[in-house]
Design an enzyme around this catalytic site. Structure first.
Site, PDB file in Angstrom:
ATOM      1  N   CYS A   1      50.496  30.968  38.233  1.00 33.58           N
ATOM      2  CA  CYS A   1      49.787  31.298  36.988  1.00 33.58           C
ATOM      3  C   CYS A   1      50.707  31.922  35.944  1.00 33.58           C
ATOM      4  O   CYS A   1      50.318  32.033  34.784  1.00 33.58           O
ATOM      5  CB  CYS A   1      48.652  32.252  37.281  1.00 33.58           C
TER       6      CYS A   1
ATOM      7  N   HIS B   1      46.430  36.754  31.383  1.00 34.21           N
ATOM      8  CA  HIS B   1      45.996  35.698  32.304  1.00 34.21           C
ATOM      9  C   HIS B   1      44.542  35.970  32.677  1.00 34.21           C
ATOM     10  O   HIS B   1      44.155  37.107  32.953  1.00 34.21           O
ATOM     11  CB  HIS B   1      46.895  35.722  33.540  1.00 34.21           C
TER      12      HIS B   1
ATOM     13  N   ASN C   1      39.430  30.607  36.182  1.00 33.19           N
ATOM     14  CA  ASN C   1      40.886  30.758  36.249  1.00 33.19           C
ATOM     15  C   ASN C   1      41.519  29.361  36.254  1.00 33.19           C
ATOM     16  O   ASN C   1      41.432  28.646  37.244  1.00 33.19           O
ATOM     17  CB  ASN C   1      41.249  31.538  37.514  1.00 33.19           C
TER      18      ASN C   1
HETATM   19  N1  ACO Z   1      30.187  35.136  46.887  1.00 29.92           N
HETATM   20  C1  ACO Z   1      29.631  36.136  47.590  1.00 29.92           C
HETATM   21  N2  ACO Z   1      30.366  36.991  48.318  1.00 29.92           N
HETATM   22  C2  ACO Z   1      31.689  36.828  48.338  1.00 29.92           C
HETATM   23  C3  ACO Z   1      32.325  35.788  47.636  1.00 29.92           C
HETATM   24  C4  ACO Z   1      31.520  34.922  46.881  1.00 29.92           C
HETATM   25  N3  ACO Z   1      32.033  33.911  46.154  1.00 29.92           N
HETATM   26  N4  ACO Z   1      33.654  35.877  47.854  1.00 29.92           N
HETATM   27  C5  ACO Z   1      33.855  36.931  48.662  1.00 29.92           C
HETATM   28  N5  ACO Z   1      32.665  37.484  48.972  1.00 29.92           N
HETATM   29  C6  ACO Z   1      32.408  38.637  49.818  1.00 29.92           C
HETATM   30  C7  ACO Z   1      33.463  38.840  50.881  1.00 29.92           C
HETATM   31  O1  ACO Z   1      33.217  38.010  52.006  1.00 29.92           O
HETATM   32  C8  ACO Z   1      33.287  40.300  51.202  1.00 29.92           C
HETATM   33  O2  ACO Z   1      32.187  40.437  52.049  1.00 29.92           O
HETATM   34  P1  ACO Z   1      32.218  41.542  53.239  1.00 29.92           P
HETATM   35  O3  ACO Z   1      32.368  42.858  52.546  1.00 29.92           O
HETATM   36  O4  ACO Z   1      30.925  41.319  53.912  1.00 29.92           O
HETATM   37  O5  ACO Z   1      33.422  41.180  54.063  1.00 29.92           O
HETATM   38  C9  ACO Z   1      32.906  40.897  49.847  1.00 29.92           C
HETATM   39  O6  ACO Z   1      32.464  39.814  49.036  1.00 29.92           O
HETATM   40  C10 ACO Z   1      34.047  41.609  49.166  1.00 29.92           C
HETATM   41  O7  ACO Z   1      35.177  40.765  49.224  1.00 29.92           O
HETATM   42  P2  ACO Z   1      36.491  41.136  48.474  1.00 29.92           P
HETATM   43  O8  ACO Z   1      37.500  40.042  48.705  1.00 29.92           O
HETATM   44  O9  ACO Z   1      36.884  42.549  48.789  1.00 29.92           O
HETATM   45  O10 ACO Z   1      35.969  41.065  46.956  1.00 29.92           O
HETATM   46  P3  ACO Z   1      36.684  41.509  45.660  1.00 29.92           P
HETATM   47  O11 ACO Z   1      35.844  42.448  44.919  1.00 29.92           O
HETATM   48  O12 ACO Z   1      38.123  41.872  45.922  1.00 29.92           O
HETATM   49  O13 ACO Z   1      36.689  40.151  44.820  1.00 29.92           O
HETATM   50  C11 ACO Z   1      38.230  38.404  44.241  1.00 29.92           C
HETATM   51  C12 ACO Z   1      37.341  39.001  45.335  1.00 29.92           C
HETATM   52  C13 ACO Z   1      37.326  37.967  43.115  1.00 29.92           C
HETATM   53  C14 ACO Z   1      38.977  37.220  44.829  1.00 29.92           C
HETATM   54  C15 ACO Z   1      39.210  39.488  43.744  1.00 29.92           C
HETATM   55  O14 ACO Z   1      39.856  40.098  44.840  1.00 29.92           O
HETATM   56  C16 ACO Z   1      40.263  38.927  42.828  1.00 29.92           C
HETATM   57  O15 ACO Z   1      39.971  38.486  41.741  1.00 29.92           O
HETATM   58  N6  ACO Z   1      41.536  39.006  43.265  1.00 29.92           N
HETATM   59  C17 ACO Z   1      42.624  38.517  42.478  1.00 29.92           C
HETATM   60  C18 ACO Z   1      42.776  37.098  42.807  1.00 29.92           C
HETATM   61  C19 ACO Z   1      43.612  36.417  41.798  1.00 29.92           C
HETATM   62  O16 ACO Z   1      43.732  36.831  40.680  1.00 29.92           O
HETATM   63  N7  ACO Z   1      44.162  35.316  42.221  1.00 29.92           N
HETATM   64  C20 ACO Z   1      44.835  34.468  41.385  1.00 29.92           C
HETATM   65  C21 ACO Z   1      46.239  34.893  41.103  1.00 29.92           C
HETATM   66  S1  ACO Z   1      47.236  33.563  40.767  1.00 29.92           S
HETATM   67  C22 ACO Z   1      46.301  32.479  40.027  1.00 29.92           C
HETATM   68  O17 ACO Z   1      45.676  32.849  39.070  1.00 29.92           O
HETATM   69  C23 ACO Z   1      46.206  31.089  40.557  1.00 29.92           C
END
Ligand code: ACO
Length: 330
Positions: free
Chosen positions: A115, A257, A287
């Site tokens: 990204c 981003h 994204n």
């Molecule tokens: N729907 C419902 N629940 C979900 C989903 C979903 N789509 N996805 C995850 N969950 C659940 C998980 O299973 C977890 O459940 P649990 O507590 O029972 O285990 C709970 O939600 C919390 O999961 P986390 O992964 O801790 O959620 P978080 O608040 O961190 O959000 C996310 C996840 C959105 C992926 C976040 O961590 C994020 O944005 N990270 C950065 C990722 C990123 O930017 N990547 C790209 C970088 S490079 C590029 O852009 C290609």
């Protein structure tokens, strides 16, 4: 000491027609509109169809960027495309774009920085223009992450959309107010396993086994990346501003981003920039990887939100892990 100044001539963007909203995703994986909105800020995104590939949308974005600039097709002398989802492993998307745009036998190459790809590509284009080697560089960020998405992984499949954004980085007159002032880029390869497509390269070439193990799709440790994202964009932005004797208060627009609205708000908070100075369009596109920044720029310039003379700060992070920032007067 650079010989010339580089500036942005124009921007253009394009997304595929098909729109997929959070309610559509509820039918595919165990998720809810409410979870996606509150955790990411996303509502809808555009997906390519089975037959659409990266250069099908990149060629439209590039055409819009070229035609809204003063630069003639024949005067473009370099193509750089940031992508991890080109039409093929090779030839590069840039070479295909050269053919599709009818450009001459100018050099064309892709760069892979996830990204952060568009920021890396701008960093390079700026140097080519500043040292006088090239005058008009077509820079595109395009990604079709939906083609490498694991549709059973709710932690990733709701996040990504497809899109393309292009700009022309061109030589500026000394008297021109517009200028790409400075750029800074970083990588930390020790964090590479946090975001990886394992299959299809020379370590795990495509085989029945790699397909069965789902190694051709994105693997991401989202919350580890989340923590790194804010810190890295903040650090690169502050270092860039400091060495230009500026503070965040001098910046008219931050264009980050678009990976997660909470990351964007966290960054704005750390930089002490009010959200009304931050360009956000994540609710419409999700994204789109290397395309988020040029797409956000194309929209903000197109609606005259960003105007000539405004100080802009572009910042990104992504696979590698990589990160970086660009400071410019639009
Ligand atoms: N729907 C419902 N629940 C979900 C989903 C979903 N789509 N996805 C995850 N969950 C659940 C998980 O299973 C977890 O459940 P649990 O507590 O029972 O285990 C709970 O939600 C919390 O999961 P986390 O992964 O801790 O959620 P978080 O608040 O961190 O959000 C996310 C996840 C959105 C992926 C976040 O961590 C994020 O944005 N990270 C950065 C990722 C990123 O930017 N990547 C790209 C970088 S490079 C590029 O852009 C290609």
């Amino acid at each position: 000491m650079s010989h010339y100044k580089a500036k942005f001539a124009s921007f253009g963007m394009h997304v595929p027609k098909k729109v997929v909203n959070n309610f559509d995703l509820e039918k595919i994986v165990d998720t809810t509109d409410e979870w996606i909105r509150t955790r990411t800020g996303m509502f809808e995104r555009h997906h390519c169809t089975k037959d659409e590939a990266a250069t099908d949308i990149a060629v439209v974005a590039a055409t819009k960027a070229i035609e809204s600039s003063q630069v003639k097709y024949k005067d473009i002398d370099l193509i750089i495309t940031a992508t991890v989802t080109g039409d093929y492993n090779f030839p590069s998307a840039s070479c295909i774009l050269q053919k599709r745009l009818g450009l001459g036998r100018i050099p064309a190459f892709d760069i892979s920085a996830g990204c952060t790809g568009f920021v890396y590509a701008l960093d390079m284009a700026k140097q080519y223009v500043e040292n006088g080697t090239k005058q008009n560089v077509l820079v595109t960020g395009v990604d079709i992450l939906t083609k490498i998405t694991n549709w059973k992984d709710r932690g990733t499949c709701v996040l990504f959309g497809d899109g393309a954004g292009s700009t022309i980085v061109t030589r500026a007159e000394r008297s021109d107010i517009s200028e790409i002032m400075d750029s800074i880029t970083f990588a930390d390869g020790s964090l590479g396993d946090l975001l990886i497509q394992e299959g299809g390269g020379s370590r795990r070439p495509a085989s029945h086994e790699t397909v069965d193990q789902n190694l051709h799709t994105i693997y991401m440790e989202g919350n580890k990346i989340y923590r790194h994202a804010i810190k890295s964009m903040q650090a690169s932005t502050e270092e860039l501003l400091k060495r230009n004797k500026m503070t965040a208060r001098d910046v008219d627009w931050v264009i980050p981003h678009q990976a997660n609205l909470r990351i964007i708000e966290g960054l704005a908070d750390k930089l002490r920039v009010p959200m009304d100075k931050v360009i956000v369009n994540i609710e419409k596109y999700g994204n789109t990887s290397s395309a988020t920044i040029p797409m956000a720029m194309a929209e903000a310039v197109g609606s005259s939100k960003i105007r000539r003379g405004d100080i802009i700060l572009l910042t990104s992070f992504g696979a590698g892990l990589t990160w970086g920032s660009i400071l410019a007067r639009y």
